[in-house]
Design an enzyme around this catalytic site. Structure first.
Site, short mmCIF file in Angstrom:
data_model
loop_
_atom_site.label_atom_id
_atom_site.label_comp_id
_atom_site.label_asym_id
_atom_site.label_seq_id
_atom_site.Cartn_x
_atom_site.Cartn_y
_atom_site.Cartn_z
N ASP A 51 46.81 48.67 41.47
CA ASP A 51 47.72 49.39 40.56
C ASP A 51 48.32 50.60 41.26
O ASP A 51 49.15 51.32 40.69
CB ASP A 51 47.03 49.76 39.24
CG ASP A 51 45.81 50.63 39.44
OD1 ASP A 51 45.47 50.94 40.59
OD2 ASP A 51 45.19 51.02 38.42
N SER A 52 47.97 50.80 42.54
CA SER A 52 48.68 51.78 43.37
C SER A 52 50.14 51.36 43.53
O SER A 52 50.98 52.14 43.98
CB SER A 52 48.01 51.92 44.75
OG SER A 52 47.79 50.65 45.33
N ASP A 90 44.40 44.17 40.18
CA ASP A 90 43.92 45.24 39.30
C ASP A 90 44.35 45.00 37.86
O ASP A 90 45.52 44.72 37.59
CB ASP A 90 44.53 46.59 39.74
CG ASP A 90 43.60 47.38 40.63
OD1 ASP A 90 42.37 47.17 40.55
OD2 ASP A 90 44.10 48.22 41.40
N LYS A 120 40.14 43.12 39.23
CA LYS A 120 39.35 44.33 39.49
C LYS A 120 39.58 45.29 38.33
O LYS A 120 40.69 45.38 37.81
CB LYS A 120 39.77 44.98 40.81
CG LYS A 120 39.11 46.34 41.07
CD LYS A 120 39.23 46.80 42.50
CE LYS A 120 40.48 47.57 42.85
NZ LYS A 120 40.70 48.80 42.06
N GLU A 122 38.23 49.40 36.78
CA GLU A 122 37.58 50.67 37.12
C GLU A 122 36.51 51.02 36.09
O GLU A 122 36.72 50.85 34.88
CB GLU A 122 38.62 51.80 37.17
CG GLU A 122 39.65 51.61 38.27
CD GLU A 122 40.65 52.78 38.36
OE1 GLU A 122 40.51 53.77 37.62
OE2 GLU A 122 41.57 52.67 39.19
N GLU A 189 35.34 54.46 46.05
CA GLU A 189 36.47 55.28 46.54
C GLU A 189 36.06 56.74 46.65
O GLU A 189 35.56 57.34 45.69
CB GLU A 189 37.67 55.12 45.59
CG GLU A 189 38.88 55.92 46.05
CD GLU A 189 40.18 55.51 45.36
OE1 GLU A 189 40.23 54.50 44.65
OE2 GLU A 189 41.18 56.23 45.59
O1 KIV Z 1 45.09 50.33 43.50
C1 KIV Z 1 44.59 50.46 44.63
O2 KIV Z 1 45.28 50.51 45.64
C2 KIV Z 1 43.14 50.53 44.73
C3 KIV Z 1 42.56 50.83 46.08
C4 KIV Z 1 42.69 52.26 46.38
C5 KIV Z 1 41.15 50.37 46.18
O3 KIV Z 1 42.46 50.39 43.75
#
Ligand code: KIV
Length: 271
Positions: A51-52, A90, A120, A122, A189
Site C-alpha cells: 500500500d506504499s 496489501d 498481507k 498490519e 518494519e
Molecule cells: O507497503 C509497503 O511497501 C510495505 C513494505 C514497507 C513492507 O508494507
C-alpha cells in the site's frame, strides 16, 4: 556451503524451506506490469504490491487513502507480468479493520479479481480473528508488525518502534499469535535488530525485515526507494542501488533539448 536452491515457482512452502535451510528471502515492492516483469526476471522471491503505492504511485502523504479497487488494479498488472515470484498484496486501510467478515471479503476480492497469491495485513492480536477467517478460505496471509504505516496517526512519527521493553514484549507476543493463527510469514518494519533476531529465532515462519537488521530470514525494500526514483526518503536502513531520478531527468532533459533543436527525429528516425 551455499544454501541457494533453484526453484521454478516460489510458493509459501518454498519460503518455509528457505528459512529451514538458511537461504535468505528477497522481497521488493512492485505496482505495475513493466517493473514487475524486470523484477521477476531478476529472480526476486517475493513481490509485494504494497500500500506504499499510495505514496510512490499516487502521491499521497500516507498509505491511508489508497482504496481496495486501486490495490486490485495494481495487483492485477503485477500478476500479469510474473512467472516465478510469489505475489503478496496489501489489504489497504479500511478494508479489514471493521470485522473479520469485511477482511475476508476484501481478501477474496484481491484473490479473485487480481488473481494474487497471498495477502498481507498490519497488526497483531487485534487482527488475529481476521487472519483466521481469511485463512479459512484458503488464502495465505502475511503479517506485518513494528512500524505499521496505516497506524501513523496513532504513532505520530515514523521513528523506530519497540525500543521500550513493554512494546518489544507485545511485538514478540504478536508474532507468536500470528504464527499460531497460521500466517506463512511476517514483515518486521523498523525495529531494533536484536529484537528482530529474537523474533526470528522464536517462530518457525520466515521473518522478513525492513530496517530490522541482518538476523532475520529475508529483506524487503520499497522499489522506488532502492532504485532512487524517490529522492525524498533516506532512512538509515535504505541502500540505494541506482539514482534513477537523476538518470531519468537527464534523459528527459536531453530529449527536450533534441526536440527543440530539431536534432530529433533525424533522417534515420522517420519514414
Ligand atoms: O507497503 C509497503 O511497501 C510495505 C513494505 C514497507 C513492507 O508494507
Amino acid at each position: 556451503m551455499s544454501t541457494y536452491k533453484e526453484v521454478k515457482k516460489v510458493t509459501t512452502h518454498v519460503l518455509q524451506e528457505m528459512k529451514q535451510r538458511g537461504e535468505k528471502i528477497s522481497m521488493l515492492t512492485a505496482y505495475d506490469y513493466s517493473m514487475a516483469k524486470i523484477f521477476d526476471a531478476a529472480k526476486i522471491d517475493v513481490l509485494l504490491v504494497g500500500d506504499s503505492a499510495s505514496n510512490v504511485m499516487h502521491g499521497h502523504e500516507t498509505t491511508l487513502p489508497i482504496t481496495l479497487d486501486e490495490m486490485i488494479s495494481h495487483a492485477s498488472s503485477v500478476i500479469r507480468a510474473v512467472n516465478r515470484s510469489l505475489v503478496v498484496v496489501d489489504l489497504p486501510f479500511g478494508s479489514y479493520q471493521g470485522n473479520s467478515k469485511e477482511a475476508l471479503n476484501s481478501a477474496i476480492r484481491i484473490m479473485k479479481e487480481a488473481e494474487a497469491h497471498a495477502v498481507k495485513l498490519e497488526g497483531g492480536e487485534e487482527v488475529v480473528e481476521s487472519v483466521k477467517r481469511i485463512l479459512t478460505a484458503g488464502i495465505p496471509v502475511m503479517g506485518h508488525l513494528g512500524l505499521t504505516p496505516q497506524s501513523i496517526y496513532k504513532f505520530g512519527t515514523y521513528e523506530v518502534r519497540a525500543r521500550e521493553q513493554e512494546e518489544a514484549a507485545k511485538l514478540l507476543n504478536d508474532a507468536l499469535v500470528l504464527e499460531e493463527a497460521g500466517c506463512f510469514a511476517i514483515v518486521l518494519e523498523k525495529i531494533p535488530s536484536a529484537l528482530a533476531k529474537q523474533v526470528a529465532q522464536s517462530v518457525k515462519v520466515p521473518i522478513i525485515g525492513i530496517g530490522a537488521g541482518q538476523d532475520v530470514d529475508g529483506q524487503v525494500l520499497v522499489s522506488h526507494d532502492m532504485l532512487g526514483i524517490n529522492k525524498d526518503f533516506s532512512p538509515k536502513f535504505l541502500r540505494r542501488y541506482l539514482n534513477l531520478y537523476d538518470e531519468i531527468k537527464k534523459a528527459v532533459e536531453q530529449y527536450v533539448a533534441d526536440v527543440k533543436s530539431l536534432d530529433f527525429p533525424s533522417e534515420k528516425e522517420q519514414y
